[in-house]
Design an enzyme around this catalytic site. Structure first.
Site: not given
Lengths: 179, 213
Positions: B96, B99-100, B106, B166, B169-170
């Protein structure tokens, strides 16, 4: 020696003339917006505006700006704390992550938009190429600058003439200076 | 709202009491600020057990999985090997998106950092000492090094995660070097096996031995 910082004249002793400008602003005047990162003028985190031109001040001395108008990020917002439209656009576009590059980025963009109020995205990229950002990938920063550009042009003259707030300088830290 | 804390409900940015009276979340925050009360909540989440056998490399190593895809478009200068990125697209299953706008940040940040990883950034070591100690010699991507990027958020809330989120970023960082390497292969026929891939696609001796892929 007298300095004009954010529209205020302050008196500094001659002995401060050889101090590095970024250190002087941060430690003596408590204007901690300008960041000292690379120390060699490579990253742009210390950028402030001198007579409307962005300048990396980690490699400048205090005496270099005597007789010039200095604008730091603290002087950009209105006296009541209302953000400048450019700052507001940065917030709205999510152009801030860790925030370390943000003051320099905003001021570089501000100077650029004053000169070129209707830029293309490619021109914005060129303008902020000297400011490094590790978090955002620049995409949302460019979005923000593009969004804020509608506030420039005709309105820009008022913005640059606006008198910045008095509270920006912390009097207790300015000590004996005529601040 | 004149009712016990347990009966308060949060719905669509409003806070409802038992009898249906309500205030907006923004108004509630304003009142809390005025009365100097700090809005906080304490919760505990224990991650499900995972199994992982270091020796055999087998097992169920993670309790959630992320799925993503990134693509780049680029040109390679035939003479200098300089790589110019034209555009990049990132699509990730983030669970989800709480914060879009930050999720998009990210995506872009990962793409940018991955681009540096793929093309410019290298810690050079001489006699046991790192030689590029500052940002003039350790080259992270600047605005002109990066293309216009597009972020596509795929929402697929994770039932195990407390918020359904989930990770991102990585993943957006990791996928960039392979995407650029594949694009370079497509453009030049040259496979790269080390990072950074500084010489783009211009023929240079690859150190790859037989059987290396």
């Amino acid at each position: 020696m007298r300095l004009n910082i954010n529209g205020r004249e302050i008196e500094v002793p001659d002995s401060a003339g050889d101090r590095r400008l970024v250190e002087f602003l941060r430690e003596d005047l408590d204007l901690t917006g300008a960041k000292n990162a690379c120390d060699i003028g490579a990253c742009g985190a210390c950028t402030i505006l001198i007579d409307g031109e962005p300048l990396k001040i980690c490699i400048k001395r205090v005496r270099d700006v005597v007789g010039h108008k200095v604008l730091t990020i603290e002087g950009l917002a209105a006296p009541d704390g209302t953000l400048h439209p450019l700052q507001q656009a940065f917030v709205e576009c999510g152009a801030i992550q860790c925030g370390f590059c943000t003051p320099g980025m905003v001021l570089t963009a501000h100077a650029f938009l004053l000169k070129n109020p209707r830029p293309t995205r490619e021109q914005i990229r060129k303008a902020i190429n000297g400011n490094l950002c590790r978090c955002t990938g620049y995409q949302q920063i460019i979005d923000a600058i593009e969004r804020a550009s509608v506030h420039y042009g005709k309105a820009a003259a008022d913005v640059s003439r606006r008198r910045p707030p008095r509270r920006e300088l912390a009097p207790n830290n300015v000590g004996g200076y005529d601040g | 709202l004149h009712c016990p804390a347990g009966e308060v409900q949060f719905r669509e940015d409003f806070i409802f009491g038992k009898a249906g009276e309500n205030i907006s979340f923004a108004e509630a925050m304003r009142q809390m600020f005025q009365t100097q009360r700090f809005p906080y909540a304490l919760g505990v989440f224990k991650a499900p057990r995972v199994t992982w056998d270091e020796h055999t490399g087998q097992g169920d190593a993670y309790f959630t999985w992320v799925y993503g895809c990134q693509a780049v478009e680029l040109t390679v200068n035939r003479k200098t090997g300089k790589v110019k990125l034209l555009s990049a697209v990132a699509a990730h299953d983030v669970g989800r998106a709480v914060n879009p706008e930050m999720v998009r940040g990210q995506f872009f940040g990962g793409v940018a950092m991955g681009t540096g990883f793929a093309l410019h950034e290298e810690v050079k070591i001489k006699d046991g000492k790192i030689t590029n100690l500052n940002l003039n010699t350790y080259r992270i991507p600047r605005a002109l090094d990066l293309p216009e990027m597009k972020a596509m958020i795929v929402e697929n809330p994770d039932p195990i995660s407390p918020t359904g989120a989930k990770a991102i970023g990585e993943p957006s960082n990791e996928l960039m070097a392979p995407a650029i390497a594949n694009a370079l292969y497509h453009a030049t026929g040259q496979r790269h096996f080390t990072l950074p891939m500084r010489n783009g696609g211009v023929p240079e001796a690859t150190n790859c031995q037989e059987g290396c892929k």
